[in-house]
Scaffold this motif. Sequence first.
Motif, PDB file in Angstrom:
ATOM      1  N   GLY A 149      -5.745 -10.395   4.140  1.00 30.55           N
ATOM      2  CA  GLY A 149      -4.414 -10.878   4.499  1.00 30.55           C
ATOM      3  C   GLY A 149      -3.440  -9.712   4.436  1.00 30.55           C
ATOM      4  N   GLU A 150      -3.371  -8.940   5.528  1.00 25.72           N
ATOM      5  CA  GLU A 150      -2.651  -7.667   5.487  1.00 25.72           C
ATOM      6  C   GLU A 150      -1.147  -7.811   5.286  1.00 25.72           C
ATOM      7  OE1 GLU A 150      -6.335  -6.642   8.066  1.00 25.72           O
ATOM      8  OE2 GLU A 150      -5.022  -8.379   7.749  1.00 25.72           O
ATOM      9  N   VAL A 151      -0.547  -8.934   5.708  1.00 22.87           N
ATOM     10  CA  VAL A 151       0.909  -9.083   5.581  1.00 22.87           C
ATOM     11  C   VAL A 151       1.305  -9.133   4.106  1.00 22.87           C
ATOM     12  CG1 VAL A 151       2.890 -10.536   6.085  1.00 22.87           C
ATOM     13  CG2 VAL A 151       1.130 -10.210   7.822  1.00 22.87           C
ATOM     14  N   ASP A 152       0.709 -10.063   3.361  1.00 25.22           N
ATOM     15  CA  ASP A 152       1.047 -10.160   1.937  1.00 25.22           C
ATOM     16  C   ASP A 152       0.510  -8.967   1.156  1.00 25.22           C
ATOM     17  OD1 ASP A 152       2.548 -12.681   1.352  1.00 25.22           O
ATOM     18  OD2 ASP A 152       0.885 -13.539   2.459  1.00 25.22           O
ATOM     19  N   TYR A 153      -0.596  -8.388   1.625  1.00 27.43           N
ATOM     20  CA  TYR A 153      -1.105  -7.175   0.983  1.00 27.43           C
ATOM     21  C   TYR A 153      -0.090  -6.045   1.119  1.00 27.43           C
ATOM     22  CZ  TYR A 153      -4.335  -3.298  -0.059  1.00 27.43           C
ATOM     23  OH  TYR A 153      -4.939  -2.182  -0.601  1.00 27.43           O
ATOM     24  N   THR A 154       0.528  -5.919   2.283  1.00 27.60           N
ATOM     25  CA  THR A 154       1.558  -4.905   2.497  1.00 27.60           C
ATOM     26  C   THR A 154       2.742  -5.132   1.551  1.00 27.60           C
ATOM     27  OG1 THR A 154       0.935  -4.626   4.817  1.00 27.60           O
ATOM     28  CG2 THR A 154       3.161  -3.947   4.210  1.00 27.60           C
ATOM     29  N   LYS A 155       3.120  -6.398   1.396  1.00 32.08           N
ATOM     30  CA  LYS A 155       4.212  -6.726   0.476  1.00 32.08           C
ATOM     31  C   LYS A 155       3.830  -6.380  -0.960  1.00 32.08           C
ATOM     32  CE  LYS A 155       4.607 -10.959  -0.831  1.00 32.08           C
ATOM     33  NZ  LYS A 155       4.799 -12.432  -0.847  1.00 32.08           N
ATOM     34  N   ASP A 156       2.619  -6.735  -1.355  1.00 26.46           N
ATOM     35  CA  ASP A 156       2.177  -6.458  -2.714  1.00 26.46           C
ATOM     36  C   ASP A 156       2.099  -4.961  -2.992  1.00 26.46           C
ATOM     37  OD1 ASP A 156       0.870  -7.566  -5.282  1.00 26.46           O
ATOM     38  OD2 ASP A 156      -0.613  -6.100  -4.581  1.00 26.46           O
ATOM     39  N   MET A 157       1.709  -4.182  -1.994  1.00 27.26           N
ATOM     40  CA  MET A 157       1.587  -2.736  -2.151  1.00 27.26           C
ATOM     41  C   MET A 157       2.933  -2.018  -2.018  1.00 27.26           C
ATOM     42  SD  MET A 157      -1.646  -2.089  -2.720  1.00 27.26           S
ATOM     43  CE  MET A 157      -2.027  -0.409  -2.209  1.00 27.26           C
ATOM     44  N   ARG A 158       3.978  -2.768  -1.626  1.00 30.62           N
ATOM     45  CA  ARG A 158       5.325  -2.215  -1.411  1.00 30.62           C
ATOM     46  C   ARG A 158       5.286  -1.060  -0.407  1.00 30.62           C
ATOM     47  NH1 ARG A 158       7.951  -1.442  -7.292  1.00 30.62           N
ATOM     48  NH2 ARG A 158       6.061  -0.199  -7.589  1.00 30.62           N
ATOM     49  N   ALA A 159       4.504  -1.282   0.647  1.00 28.81           N
ATOM     50  CA  ALA A 159       4.340  -0.248   1.677  1.00 28.81           C
ATOM     51  C   ALA A 159       5.494  -0.301   2.674  1.00 28.81           C
ATOM     52  CB  ALA A 159       3.015  -0.441   2.398  1.00 28.81           C
ATOM     53  N   ILE A 160       5.853   0.859   3.210  1.00 32.59           N
ATOM     54  CA  ILE A 160       6.945   0.989   4.178  1.00 32.59           C
ATOM     55  C   ILE A 160       6.440   1.805   5.366  1.00 32.59           C
ATOM     56  CG2 ILE A 160       9.253   1.946   4.596  1.00 32.59           C
ATOM     57  CD1 ILE A 160       9.812   1.595   1.612  1.00 32.59           C
ATOM     58  N   THR A 161       6.769   1.354   6.576  1.00 30.22           N
ATOM     59  CA  THR A 161       6.517   2.150   7.775  1.00 30.22           C
ATOM     60  C   THR A 161       7.841   2.330   8.513  1.00 30.22           C
ATOM     61  OG1 THR A 161       6.046   0.237   9.193  1.00 30.22           O
ATOM     62  CG2 THR A 161       4.186   1.203   7.993  1.00 30.22           C
ATOM     63  N   PRO A 162       8.026   3.415   9.263  1.00 30.31           N
ATOM     64  CA  PRO A 162       9.302   3.652   9.959  1.00 30.31           C
ATOM     65  C   PRO A 162       9.691   2.527  10.911  1.00 30.31           C
ATOM     66  CG  PRO A 162       7.971   5.644   9.963  1.00 30.31           C
ATOM     67  CD  PRO A 162       7.101   4.544   9.433  1.00 30.31           C
ATOM     68  N   THR A 163       8.695   1.909  11.558  1.00 23.15           N
ATOM     69  CA  THR A 163       8.995   0.864  12.543  1.00 23.15           C
ATOM     70  C   THR A 163       9.082  -0.528  11.928  1.00 23.15           C
ATOM     71  OG1 THR A 163       6.652   0.498  13.000  1.00 23.15           O
ATOM     72  CG2 THR A 163       7.789   2.192  14.309  1.00 23.15           C
ATOM     73  N   GLY A 164       8.637  -0.658  10.687  1.00 21.88           N
ATOM     74  CA  GLY A 164       8.548  -1.985  10.092  1.00 21.88           C
ATOM     75  C   GLY A 164       7.266  -2.707  10.420  1.00 21.88           C
ATOM     76  N   ASN A 165       6.413  -2.110  11.258  1.00 18.57           N
ATOM     77  CA  ASN A 165       5.116  -2.716  11.570  1.00 18.57           C
ATOM     78  C   ASN A 165       4.173  -2.591  10.380  1.00 18.57           C
ATOM     79  OD1 ASN A 165       5.912  -3.356  14.189  1.00 18.57           O
ATOM     80  ND2 ASN A 165       5.211  -1.380  14.998  1.00 18.57           N
ATOM     81  N   LEU A 166       3.133  -3.415  10.389  1.00 17.10           N
ATOM     82  CA  LEU A 166       2.162  -3.347   9.308  1.00 17.10           C
ATOM     83  C   LEU A 166       1.390  -2.039   9.362  1.00 17.10           C
ATOM     84  CD1 LEU A 166       0.513  -6.889   9.354  1.00 17.10           C
ATOM     85  CD2 LEU A 166       2.222  -6.037   7.754  1.00 17.10           C
ATOM     86  N   PRO A 167       1.079  -1.447   8.212  1.00 16.80           N
ATOM     87  CA  PRO A 167       0.126  -0.334   8.214  1.00 16.80           C
ATOM     88  C   PRO A 167      -1.235  -0.820   8.709  1.00 16.80           C
ATOM     89  CG  PRO A 167       1.280  -0.494   6.107  1.00 16.80           C
ATOM     90  CD  PRO A 167       1.594  -1.741   6.865  1.00 16.80           C
ATOM     91  N   ALA A 168      -2.062   0.113   9.142  1.00 23.61           N
ATOM     92  CA  ALA A 168      -3.379  -0.271   9.671  1.00 23.61           C
ATOM     93  C   ALA A 168      -4.333  -0.738   8.575  1.00 23.61           C
ATOM     94  CB  ALA A 168      -3.993   0.914  10.421  1.00 23.61           C
ATOM     95  N   TRP A 169      -4.192  -0.206   7.370  1.00 20.15           N
ATOM     96  CA  TRP A 169      -5.033  -0.554   6.223  1.00 20.15           C
ATOM     97  C   TRP A 169      -6.537  -0.494   6.527  1.00 20.15           C
ATOM     98  CZ3 TRP A 169      -2.248   0.169   2.291  1.00 20.15           C
ATOM     99  CH2 TRP A 169      -0.958  -0.350   2.144  1.00 20.15           C
ATOM    100  N   PRO A 170      -7.043   0.590   7.103  1.00 20.50           N
ATOM    101  CA  PRO A 170      -8.502   0.675   7.308  1.00 20.50           C
ATOM    102  C   PRO A 170      -9.278   0.678   6.000  1.00 20.50           C
ATOM    103  CG  PRO A 170      -7.482   2.811   7.714  1.00 20.50           C
ATOM    104  CD  PRO A 170      -6.361   1.821   7.559  1.00 20.50           C
ATOM    105  N   GLU A 171      -8.644   1.189   4.930  1.00 19.24           N
ATOM    106  CA  GLU A 171      -9.330   1.228   3.640  1.00 19.24           C
ATOM    107  C   GLU A 171      -9.584  -0.179   3.112  1.00 19.24           C
ATOM    108  OE1 GLU A 171      -6.293   2.389   4.200  1.00 19.24           O
ATOM    109  OE2 GLU A 171      -6.264   4.579   3.941  1.00 19.24           O
ATOM    110  N   LEU A 172      -8.606  -1.065   3.299  1.00 21.30           N
ATOM    111  CA  LEU A 172      -8.775  -2.444   2.841  1.00 21.30           C
ATOM    112  C   LEU A 172      -9.924  -3.112   3.583  1.00 21.30           C
ATOM    113  CD1 LEU A 172      -7.886  -5.011   1.312  1.00 21.30           C
ATOM    114  CD2 LEU A 172      -6.274  -5.443   3.186  1.00 21.30           C
ATOM    115  N   ARG A 173      -9.980  -2.906   4.900  1.00 20.74           N
ATOM    116  CA  ARG A 173     -11.045  -3.529   5.681  1.00 20.74           C
ATOM    117  C   ARG A 173     -12.405  -2.974   5.259  1.00 20.74           C
ATOM    118  NH1 ARG A 173      -7.523  -2.276   9.799  1.00 20.74           N
ATOM    119  NH2 ARG A 173      -9.064  -1.228  11.120  1.00 20.74           N
ATOM    120  N   HIS A 174     -12.468  -1.674   4.991  1.00 18.39           N
ATOM    121  CA  HIS A 174     -13.725  -1.091   4.500  1.00 18.39           C
ATOM    122  C   HIS A 174     -14.103  -1.686   3.149  1.00 18.39           C
ATOM    123  CE1 HIS A 174     -16.775   1.814   3.282  1.00 18.39           C
ATOM    124  NE2 HIS A 174     -16.097   1.976   2.161  1.00 18.39           N
ATOM    125  N   ASN A 175     -13.138  -1.765   2.239  1.00 21.61           N
ATOM    126  CA  ASN A 175     -13.427  -2.260   0.893  1.00 21.61           C
ATOM    127  C   ASN A 175     -13.853  -3.730   0.916  1.00 21.61           C
ATOM    128  OD1 ASN A 175     -12.839   0.232  -0.198  1.00 21.61           O
ATOM    129  ND2 ASN A 175     -10.739  -0.297  -0.761  1.00 21.61           N
TER     130      ASN A 175
END
Length: 438
Positions: free
Chosen positions: A194-220
């Motif tokens: 669930g990348e949306v809430d994962y992004t919120k939990d990680m307090r991640a920021i991108t310049p555009t506001g789009n979700l990070p790709a999170w390839p590491e999460l998908r691998h894990n």
Amino acid sequence: MNAKNHDKRLHERQFVRTFFTSPTAVEGEEDSAKMIRSASGLRGMQAPDVWVPDNEDATAPSMRDEGAANIVEVVSENGDEFPGEIHPRVVWHRDSPETRHQGLKRMLSIADPEKGAVENLDGFVIPEVGGIDDWKKADEFITIVEHEHGLEEGSLAMSVIVESGAAELAMGDLREEMGKPTNNLERLFMLVDGEVDYTKDMRAITPTGNLPAWPELRHNTSRGASAAGLISVDGPYDDIRDVEGYRERMTANQAKGMLGIWSLTPGQVVEANRSGLPPESGRWLLDDGSQQVALESDGDTEVYTGDRLSLSEDGDGYTLTVGSDERNLDEDELSEELLDMVEYVPSMDDIVDSMEQFEEARDAGTGAIAMERAATIEIDDISVDVSNDRMWDEATYQASMTPVSLFQDVYEHRPDQHDELEELYSPNVVERATNVGN
């Protein structure tokens, strides 16, 4: 069960291609259950492997009690005919006892045998889990539901949405925890990102506001599922008009062993249902220095029609131009150069044929055989023959079995897709693909 055996699948379905959510109650509609009622009627390639009546994020908090009642009504009426598995998502949160209690009450209501839905339910999806102790709480609540209603212990599967760093780390604990007499974690079925809430939990920021790709999460998640005998599923791809982007995401996931993906529309379900299966026809790809392009088949010749490559004869040799780079080559060097630039994507027929050849050789006592792949490549009306040999041994055979195993799992559990699969591949290829490896 000993933890070392948990890389073996514990559930009937070995693969899940599609995880399709639909809101359980829509506010302001005469029939608030219209979305799940419609979803329950999906068939064939439009029907997911796993349907998730979503009584969490997709349904407004004020509508969730009505949503739980709608699940019971629709699943009891239509669930027996639905061709996939049914796993409602209920509310849960690692930091909120009140939310967890709401989830328990709704699971108790939905699974009540007197209401008639539970016989068509395969399990529940639990969102917002935290550390491994929180997973055990969810498991215990489902065990309570089973005991309360006289259901067989472990009969309801549990899938979790990985939406926090704590949940990501917990996947590493599963092999040690599953099978202990103090829990029923062997009921676990899917690990879903669930990348949306994962992004919120990680307090991640991108310049555009789009979700990070999170390839590491998908691998894990894929690794955690593999280690524990579970199925990994990627999160939602919310640009529902970007079909090509959805396909690229699935291709990248499949290279990680994550063969399932969240689908938001029946159109995405169709794309995801087809994506993991081998193509109906093979094709050659050529890397022109900027991208891989598909060559066009013309009889026995594969023709390059792009503008980044050019080829001309130069006396006894050839001049191959790639972008601005000129290469003067003799015939053998040209063949080797093009061989390095092309790849073949095998069809289902190709894969099955190679497997049948290896099985025949293996049964005759040969441990490894060479498989030749050859083509005539045409660039600027000049034809060049290329070929290579690939050694097939038992390891190669087993690796090639994965897409065929996926097909066999689909064919066994989704008879509603038989006609479409035979139309895609031909009845002969389907019959051979169902028999190979058995």
